[in-house]
Each structure stands twice: as structure tokens, then as C-alpha cells.
Design a protein around this motif. Structure first.
Motif, mmCIF file in Angstrom:
data_model
loop_
_atom_site.group_PDB
_atom_site.id
_atom_site.type_symbol
_atom_site.label_atom_id
_atom_site.label_comp_id
_atom_site.label_asym_id
_atom_site.label_seq_id
_atom_site.Cartn_x
_atom_site.Cartn_y
_atom_site.Cartn_z
ATOM 1 N N ALA B 87 0.837 -1.207 0.000
ATOM 2 C CA ALA B 87 0.000 0.000 0.000
ATOM 3 C C ALA B 87 0.868 1.251 0.000
ATOM 4 C CB ALA B 87 -0.921 -0.012 1.222
ATOM 5 N N ASN B 88 1.903 1.261 0.828
ATOM 6 C CA ASN B 88 2.777 2.436 0.882
ATOM 7 C C ASN B 88 3.462 2.666 -0.454
ATOM 8 O OD1 ASN B 88 2.195 2.867 3.536
ATOM 9 N ND2 ASN B 88 3.974 1.750 4.322
ATOM 10 N N ARG B 89 3.869 1.583 -1.097
ATOM 11 C CA ARG B 89 4.660 1.715 -2.301
ATOM 12 C C ARG B 89 3.788 2.004 -3.515
ATOM 13 N NH1 ARG B 89 7.602 -3.249 -2.300
ATOM 14 N NH2 ARG B 89 5.912 -3.963 -3.598
ATOM 15 N N GLU B 90 2.698 1.226 -3.678
ATOM 16 C CA GLU B 90 1.935 1.324 -4.924
ATOM 17 C C GLU B 90 0.635 2.123 -4.789
ATOM 18 O OE1 GLU B 90 1.448 -2.179 -7.225
ATOM 19 O OE2 GLU B 90 3.250 -3.094 -6.397
ATOM 20 N N PHE B 91 -0.220 1.718 -3.834
ATOM 21 C CA PHE B 91 -1.547 2.335 -3.759
ATOM 22 C C PHE B 91 -1.443 3.825 -3.452
ATOM 23 C CE2 PHE B 91 -3.179 -2.031 -2.129
ATOM 24 C CZ PHE B 91 -2.955 -2.567 -3.386
ATOM 25 N N ASP B 92 -0.601 4.169 -2.476
ATOM 26 C CA ASP B 92 -0.510 5.570 -2.072
ATOM 27 C C ASP B 92 -0.024 6.456 -3.216
ATOM 28 O OD1 ASP B 92 -1.399 4.892 0.354
ATOM 29 O OD2 ASP B 92 0.472 5.235 1.449
ATOM 30 N N ARG B 93 0.923 5.927 -3.980
ATOM 31 C CA ARG B 93 1.470 6.724 -5.082
ATOM 32 C C ARG B 93 0.382 7.021 -6.110
ATOM 33 N NH1 ARG B 93 3.175 5.162 -9.785
ATOM 34 N NH2 ARG B 93 3.178 2.959 -9.226
ATOM 35 N N LEU B 94 -0.358 5.989 -6.502
ATOM 36 C CA LEU B 94 -1.440 6.176 -7.474
ATOM 37 C C LEU B 94 -2.505 7.116 -6.920
ATOM 38 C CD1 LEU B 94 -1.994 2.622 -8.991
ATOM 39 C CD2 LEU B 94 -1.554 4.724 -10.258
ATOM 40 N N ALA B 95 -2.901 6.878 -5.677
ATOM 41 C CA ALA B 95 -3.958 7.689 -5.065
ATOM 42 C C ALA B 95 -3.529 9.151 -4.992
ATOM 43 C CB ALA B 95 -4.298 7.159 -3.672
ATOM 44 N N ALA B 96 -2.277 9.370 -4.601
ATOM 45 C CA ALA B 96 -1.798 10.745 -4.474
ATOM 46 C C ALA B 96 -1.758 11.441 -5.840
ATOM 47 C CB ALA B 96 -0.406 10.751 -3.841
ATOM 48 N N GLU B 97 -1.337 10.706 -6.866
ATOM 49 C CA GLU B 97 -1.306 11.289 -8.218
ATOM 50 C C GLU B 97 -2.693 11.735 -8.647
ATOM 51 O OE1 GLU B 97 0.239 8.897 -11.454
ATOM 52 O OE2 GLU B 97 2.112 8.588 -10.335
ATOM 53 N N ILE B 98 -3.647 10.819 -8.479
ATOM 54 C CA ILE B 98 -5.017 11.125 -8.894
ATOM 55 C C ILE B 98 -5.545 12.317 -8.093
ATOM 56 C CG2 ILE B 98 -7.364 10.226 -9.072
ATOM 57 C CD1 ILE B 98 -6.022 7.381 -9.055
ATOM 58 N N ALA B 99 -5.335 12.258 -6.769
ATOM 59 C CA ALA B 99 -5.869 13.308 -5.905
ATOM 60 C C ALA B 99 -5.276 14.661 -6.279
ATOM 61 C CB ALA B 99 -5.580 12.981 -4.437
ATOM 62 N N ALA B 100 -3.965 14.701 -6.476
ATOM 63 C CA ALA B 100 -3.309 15.971 -6.802
ATOM 64 C C ALA B 100 -3.854 16.514 -8.121
ATOM 65 C CB ALA B 100 -1.804 15.763 -6.890
ATOM 66 N N ASP B 101 -4.002 15.623 -9.076
ATOM 67 C CA ASP B 101 -4.473 16.015 -10.388
ATOM 68 C C ASP B 101 -5.870 16.643 -10.328
ATOM 69 O OD1 ASP B 101 -4.282 16.304 -13.026
ATOM 70 O OD2 ASP B 101 -4.671 14.211 -13.573
ATOM 71 N N PHE B 102 -6.769 15.955 -9.672
ATOM 72 C CA PHE B 102 -8.154 16.438 -9.655
ATOM 73 C C PHE B 102 -8.342 17.634 -8.733
ATOM 74 C CE2 PHE B 102 -8.870 12.562 -11.897
ATOM 75 C CZ PHE B 102 -9.952 12.857 -12.709
ATOM 76 N N ALA B 103 -7.573 17.680 -7.643
ATOM 77 C CA ALA B 103 -7.673 18.827 -6.755
ATOM 78 C C ALA B 103 -7.224 20.083 -7.511
ATOM 79 C CB ALA B 103 -6.816 18.624 -5.520
ATOM 80 N N LYS B 104 -6.183 19.929 -8.370
ATOM 81 C CA LYS B 104 -5.679 21.062 -9.143
ATOM 82 C C LYS B 104 -6.703 21.495 -10.176
ATOM 83 C CE LYS B 104 -1.684 20.060 -10.588
ATOM 84 N NZ LYS B 104 -0.709 19.610 -11.576
ATOM 85 N N ARG B 105 -7.262 20.496 -10.853
ATOM 86 C CA ARG B 105 -8.216 20.773 -11.923
ATOM 87 C C ARG B 105 -9.396 21.607 -11.435
ATOM 88 N NH1 ARG B 105 -9.705 15.479 -15.400
ATOM 89 N NH2 ARG B 105 -7.550 14.855 -15.166
ATOM 90 N N THR B 106 -9.825 21.370 -10.223
ATOM 91 C CA THR B 106 -10.988 22.086 -9.703
ATOM 92 C C THR B 106 -10.570 23.280 -8.857
ATOM 93 O OG1 THR B 106 -11.014 20.595 -7.853
ATOM 94 C CG2 THR B 106 -12.487 20.081 -9.658
ATOM 95 N N GLY B 107 -9.298 23.540 -8.779
ATOM 96 C CA GLY B 107 -8.821 24.676 -7.998
ATOM 97 C C GLY B 107 -8.954 24.454 -6.495
ATOM 98 N N GLY B 108 -9.206 23.222 -6.103
ATOM 99 C CA GLY B 108 -9.346 22.945 -4.670
ATOM 100 C C GLY B 108 -8.028 22.529 -4.132
#
Lengths: 636, 108
Positions: B87-108
Motif C-alpha cells: 500500500a505504501n509503495r503502490e496504492f498511495d502513489r497512485l492515489a496521491a497522483e489522482i488526488a493531486a491532479d483532480f484537486a488542481k483541476r478544480t482549484g481545490g
């Protein structure tokens, strides 16, 4: 909270004084000349926790601070707190006791309590952290009808917490009376007031630190005792166990447990039998049922679930479960030594004589290992372990009260009565404090009212309801797209009713006819046994005479108990539920009620459609996996 | 409540990285979960129905049953550590990428 300082000081003083006054004129288990040791150790622990509450109280300003310590607890801290919240007196004193009385089966029993956390770790902790806020019902209300699911969720949380709380309060009264000789009622009130002090002023911050301190004290005490027990064997496990099962006290115990089956066994075989299964658990299905309730129920225990809202991120939630598993599992491995050590040094018969459930195994071993009842260190160890037991009860009760109070104030009052947004932060905190006092008062009242009742069943029941109602609802709303309001409402109600209903017709209740029959059997055999004893005493053979004297004492006790039992059920024909005998020969309902709970959620979800629940699925599923908006949710 | 309408949740779900995360997680989590439950219930089942096996002494007085019970602890810890590493190595990295991307897209 300007009042905090003075009120706290007064509260802590009152608690210490009541303990001192009570222990002064009660028959304590520590020798009279050493009672001051008990007092000093207790006072030190109470004052320490009170000081923490005083510091914590300054930090409690919002509802988020009160319920979840503002999400500011670290993974490591939360891991210790989970261990402190989870290792109740039942598992801390009870499992060591079971091992000391029944050997292998007691150790096997402890395994399920650890494995339970795999379910929590893999499928519950992180998603709950990502979409939840303060309570279990928050998770249910996210995509389902908020009002309906908050009502059923809160009611289930209050039910589970009350069962667990009652067992803890009654256990507290009995334990503290045995440990330090304070009256039952005084013990219950003292525990209640102390716990109220922590929760009311310090909220989750104080509760967390009380749980952390308690867990550290518990682990420290256990390590010290285990080191002292194990060192003589050069830290060899086979050597230690070989010495344990070579002890005549343990061989005699196995012979008693096996009865006729032990007749042709050599002492060595009897000893070895102590390391083999089957001395405690007789019905495999019952045991599997209990295992299911533990493994799936822990993930539905509201006071455990609530702990995951106190950490800032899903990663920290994960880390906290891993730490909790290390601490809890490590503790149960130590328990193996505590239990077998107590059996070897104190003896199963002596342990059972103080408390039939074996709860005194740990404390008695501590006293022995410190140098015995007439030494300073022996009494210090006894006092220390007793104080840890006391801190254990207070810490677990505080977590339970907080969970029940949050369901009342956050779910029912803010969520249902006010419909969510309109309540000012100060009012939310006030509501939480009022609910805390209410739950605390209820806990103390029930604790006193239930004096002398058999409450062990209530812990099993709490796990059964958590596994049959809470767990299916939380799991399916998180992972199944079609899950909806009808499913949650039906699952909560039917799961709870199934677990409680099956328990009410189980052998856990008192059945007057069976009690009377067993008592009469003892009384009928009395005359024959008296004759045999009289003959042995008259024989002049010293060994026979000594044995006869012992038998006579045991017989007197058995007869007295039989007469007491008959008196207790006088004029009654049926159990509380109006049954002459159990409908179901199953002590733990899990094997039936858990599938019933799951089926109810699935069936009623499929029957009733709920557009909102399906529309919200994308959001719930995306959020629980990515942690998007999680920080925002917790800052409210 | 957070302003949930500020993020296009259907787009998050449809994102190939999210689909990858979902597939990996589901197989991994439920596989481990099934294994741990099965392994746990082997203990009470064995203690009830395979007592002769549990009684076999293998290390001094220590028998198969005791070793098996101890192995439950080791297995539970191993699962926890293994899951955390993945989870630390794979899941978190993917989740963080997605989260950062969408948070930026919506200005949040």
C-alpha cells in the motif's frame, strides 16, 4: 473552559480521597501493613491522568477536538491508543486466567482477538478515515438517506456501547473489590466519575492519552513479570513449558477437568494434556461462531472505528492498525507466559478459589514473582498490576462513553433533530458534553443495578451485534454500488434483532429447572460423600485423612453453593424469556446472525431502489480510495 | 460538508489510473482477506477435528497445536506488514497522483 482547572483539581482530589477512605476500612487483598503502597501507586496513576486531562482540556474548543482530537493524533500514538482501548479487563485479566485454568484453549482463544485487526486493516480503517468524520453513522449517511441511516446507526452504536459498557462497569465493581477491597458501589461510582472527568473536560485528546498511558503501563508490567518468570529457564520455551506441565498442581487440575477419562493417565500424560486442545471448548461450532463474531465484530465496534477519525490521513490510519497489531499481538504472546506462569507458581486451584473465572491469575502471579504476600516488592507488584487493571477499565469505559455520546449528540441531535448544518460549534460541543454526562450517569446507574448479574454474555453480545449489524452495513455501503437506504435500515434492525434474539434463547441465560436439577444432584450425593470422608478420617492413615479434610472443605462449599442456587431460582420455572430450556444450544449467535445481517442488507437493497445512493457511489468510491477532500472533511 | 460538487467524481472513476488502482486493490485486498480468514479458522477446526495431529510433539513438550497457534500471530503480523509495504509503495502513489491532479483541476 475557565472552570476546568479548579473543577479538575477538586475532582481528582475527591477521587483519591474516596479511594483512600474506602481502602482504609475494607478488607484489601494486599497485607495491611503494605496497603499504603497500593494507595500511593493508585494515587500516582490517577494524578498523572488528571494532569493530562487538565492539559488536554485547553485544546478542546470545537466538536472536532472533542470527538476526534481534531484529527491530530499520529499513527504511532493512535496504535497505542487502539491497544489501550481494545485490551479491556476481559482480555487483559481474562485470557491470562483462561490459560492458567485451561491451558491450550485459553491461548487459542486469544488468537481471534488479534486476527480481528486484519479485517480492520484491509477493508475498514482507510476508507472510513477517508469518508468519515466523527461517527459510524457518518459513513452510512454519506450516500444513503441521512436521517434514516443516522437514526438506525446511532441506535446500534448506543446498543453495542451500552452492552459493552454494562459489562465493563460490573466487571469494574467486582474486580476492584477483589483487587483492593473497595465496596462494589464505591468502585462503580469512582470509575464513573473519573471517566466522566476525562471525557467531559478533555474529550478525545484526554481519552487518547489515558488509553496510551494505560497501554504502556500494561505492556511494561507484563514484560517485567514475563522476564522474571522466564529468566530461570534461560529463555527457553520448551524448558519453561516442560517445567509447567511437570507441576503436580497442574496435573491435578487436568485430572479434575477430565474426570473419569483421567483414571488411566500417568501424571506426565495429564501434564501434557494441559498443552492440548479441548479442556475449555467442548463445542466446535460454538467456537467457530465466537471466532466469526470476533473477526468481523471488531471492525464494527464503534469505539474502535472512532479511533480512525483521530488521525489526519489514511496512511496514518494504516500505520496505526499495524502498530496496534504489533502491541496487541505482542501482549497476547506475553499472556501465554503470564497464564502458564500463574498456573505453575500460584496453581489453578488457588487462582480459581479467589475468582472462578481466573481473573486474578495475573495479579496473583505478580505478587508471587515480586516475593510473595509478605514482601514489599510482592505487594508493590500486586498494587501496580491492580492499578493497571483499574486504569484499563477507566480507559475502555471512556472510549465507550465517547462513542455513545457522539452518536447521541452528533448523529441524533445535530444530524437528525437539526438536520445538519445549522448548529453553532459551541453548541455542538455543549451537546456533546451533555450527552457525555447522560451516558456516564446511565453507565453508573446500570452498573449498580446489575450488581451480581452474569454480564459476561454482554461482551459476546456486543461483538455479535457489531458483527451482524454494523459490519455488514459499513462494508456494503463502502464496497457495493447497489447498497442503499432500505438495505442499511433493514440490515441494522434485522442484524441486531437476530443477534440479540438468538442470545436470549441461548444457554447463556439462567434456566431455573436446570439450575435446580444440578443443585439437587450435588445435594443427593452429599450423604454418600460424607460417609466416605468420615470413614477416611477414622482410618488413621495420614495421607487419606489429609485428603479427606480437603474433600470435606470442597464438599461444604459445593453444598453451600447448591443451596444458594436453589434459593436464587426459588419459585421460578422458566428463564427471563419464559423458556424452560434453551431453544438453541449455541452460546454465540454469530454463525447465524452474521449471514442474516449480510443477507438483509443485500435483499432489501435490491428490493428498494434509491437514486441518491447510486448517484453518490462514484463520489464515495473515489473519495475512499484517493483521500480527496478527506482533510477538508475533518477540519469541520 | 465539503463541497462535493466541485469535483467531477465520474471523471475520477473513469480515469485510467483510478481503474488501475481499483483493479490492483480489489484483487489484492480480498485475496489477502480470504487467506487470513481461512488460515484463522483452520485453528479452531483443527483443534476440534484434528486433535491427534495437534497433539504430536515436535519440539520438546511443544506440540503441533501450540506451534500452529503461535504461527497465527506470525501470519497476522506478516499480512499486516506485507499489506502496508504494498500500500505504501503502490496504492498511495497512485492515489496521491489522482488526488493531486483532480484537486488542481478544480482549484481545490
Amino acid at each position: 473552559m475557565q472552570l476546568t482547572h479548579k473543577q479538575l483539581a477538586a475532582g481528582s482530589l475527591a477521587a483519591v480521597l474516596s479511594l483512600a477512605a474506602a481502602s482504609a476500612h475494607a478488607e484489601a487483598s494486599a497485607a495491611g501493613e503494605y496497603r499504603w503502597v497500593t494507595f500511593v501507586v493508585f494515587a500516582a496513576i490517577i494524578l498523572l491522568t488528571m494532569y493530562i486531562t487538565y492539559v488536554a482540556a485547553k485544546r478542546v474548543k470545537s466538536a472536532s477536538d472533542f470527538y476526534t482530537a481534531g484529527g491530530g493524533i499520529s499513527g504511532l500514538q493512535n496504535g497505542w491508543a487502539i491497544a489501550g482501548d481494545y485490551l479491556s479487563a476481559a482480555s487483559f485479566l481474562g485470557i491470562a486466567g483462561l490459560i492458567s485454568l485451561y491451558g491450550y484453549d485459553g491461548f487459542m482463544y486469544s488468537v481471534g482477538w488479534l486476527v480481528a485487526y486484519i479485517t480492520v486493516l484491509l477493508v475498514i480503517a482507510e476508507p472510513c478515515r477517508n469518508i468519515g468524520k466523527y461517527t459510524l453513522a457518518d459513513i452510512l449517511a454519506y450516500r444513503n438517506d441521512p436521517k434514516k441511516t443516522r437514526i438506525v446507526g446511532a441506535l446500534s452504536v448506543i446498543t453495542v456501547s451500552t452492552f459493552y459498557l454494562t459489562a465493563q462497569m460490573v466487571g469494574a465493581g467486582v474486580l476492584i473489590k477483589t483487587l483492593i477491597g473497595i465496596d462494589y458501589e464505591v468502585s462503580v461510582v469512582t470509575v464513573g466519575i473519573l471517566m466522566l472527568g476525562y471525557v467531559l473536560f478533555g474529550g478525545m485528546v484526554a481519552t487518547t492519552w489515558v488509553q496510551i498511558i494505560k497501554a504502556i503501563l500494561l505492556v511494561t508490567a507484563s514484560i517485567v513479570i514475563v522476564m522474571l518468570v522466564w529468566t530461570p529457564y534461560g529463555f527457553s520455551l520448551p524448558a519453561f513449558l516442560a517445567d509447567v506441565i511437570g507441576d503436580p498442581k497442574i496435573q491435578a487440575r487436568v485430572a479434575t477437568l477430565l474426570g473419569d477419562a483421567a483414571k488411566n493417565m500417568t501424571p506426565a500424560e495429564l501434564g501434557q494434556r494441559f498443552l492440548e486442545p479441548g479442556l475449555y471448548f467442548k463445542a466446535p461450532v460454538d467456537q467457530i461462531s465466537l471466532g466469526m463474531a470476533l473477526v468481523f465484530g471488531t471492525a464494527g465496534l464503534p469505539h474502535i472505528l472512532m479511533r480512525f477519525f483521530t488521525v489526519p490521513t489514511a496512511q496514518q490510519a494504516r500505520k496505526s492498525v499495524v502498530w496496534a497489531m504489533a502491541i496487541i499481538g505482542g501482549f497476547y504472546v506475553l499472556t501465554l507466559f503470564l497464564g502458564f506462569g500463574a498456573a505453575r507458581h500460584v496453581g489453578p486451584a488457588a487462582i480459581a478459589a479467589v475468582d472462578a473465572g481466573g481473573n486474578m491469575a495475573g495479579p496473583l502471579l505478580a505478587q508471587f514473582i515480586g516475593g510473595g504476600p509478605n514482601s514489599f516488592f510482592g505487594n508493590f507488584m500486586l498494587a501496580f498490576v491492580s492499578a493497571v487493571a483499574f486504569a484499563t477499565i477507566v480507559a475502555v469505559v471512556a472510549g465507550l462513553v465517547l462513542a455513545a455520546a457522539s452518536a447521541m449528540a452528533h448523529d441524533l441531535w445535530v444530524g437528525v433533530v437539526h438536520g445538519g448544518e445549522t448548529v453553532a460549534p459551541q453548541q455542538q460541543v455543549r451537546a456533546a458534553r451533555i450527552a457525555t454526562v447522560l451516558v456516564g450517569a446511565i453507565a453508573i446507574t446500570i452498573g449498580i443495578a446489575a450488581k451480581g448479574q452474569n454480564v459476561a454474555v454482554l461482551v459476546a453480545l456486543a461483538f455479535a451485534v457489531a458483527a451482524s449489524a454494523n459490519f455488514p452495513c459499513v462494508l456494503l455501503t463502502l464496497y457495493w454500488k447497489r447498497c442503499n437506504t432500505s438495505g442499511i435500515v433493514a440490515g441494522m434492525i434485522i442484524g441486531t434483532v437476530a443477534a440479540v434474539g438468538l442470545t436470549l434463547v441461548s444457554p447463556n441465560l439462567t434456566y431455573p429447572k436446570a439450575v435446580r436439577a444440578a443443585a439437587h444432584k450435588v445435594l443427593d450425593a452429599e450423604a454418600g460423600k460424607r460417609a466416605a470422608i468420615a470413614e477416611a478420617i477414622a482410618s488413621g492413615d495420614e495421607a487419606r485423612m489429609a485428603k479427606a479434610k480437603k474433600d470435606e472443605g470442597a464438599l461444604d462449599k459445593a453444598v453451600k453453593k447448591a443451596n444458594d442456587d436453589i434459593k436464587k431460582v426459588e419459585g421460578q420455572e422458566t428463564s427471563f424469556m419464559g423458556l424452560e430450556k434453551p431453544l438453541l444450544e449455541l452460546k454465540n449467535p454469530g454463525i447465524f446472525s452474521i449471514p442474516i445481517g449480510f443477507l438483509s442488507v443485500i435483499l432489501f437493497s435490491l428490493l428498494g431502489r434509491d437514486k441518491r445512493a447510486e448517484d453518490m457511489w462514484d463520489e464515495v468510491y473515489a473519495r475512499q480510495n484517493t483521500g480527496l477532500l478527506a482533510a477538508k472533511a475533518s477540519s469541520h | 460538508m465539503a463541497k462535493s460538487d466541485s469535483i467531477d467524481w465520474a471523471a475520477v472513476i473513469a480515469d485510467p489510473r483510478f481503474q488501475q488502482l481499483h483493479r490492483k486493490k480489489m484483487g489484492f485486498l480480498w485475496g489477502l482477506m480470504t487467506f487470513s480468514v481461512v488460515y484463522y479458522f483452520l485453528l479452531p477446526v483443527g483443534a476440534a477435528y484434528y486433535q491427534d495431529l495437534f497433539k504430536v510433539q515436535v519440539w520438546g513438550v511443544i506440540n503441533v497445536g501450540l506451534l500452529f497457534a503461535l504461527s497465527e500471530f506470525v501470519v497476522a503480523w506478516a499480512i499486516a506488514i506485507y499489506y502496508s509495504r504494498v500500500a505504501n509503495r503502490e496504492f498511495d502513489r497512485l492515489a496521491a497522483e489522482i488526488a493531486a491532479d483532480f484537486a488542481k483541476r478544480t482549484g481545490g
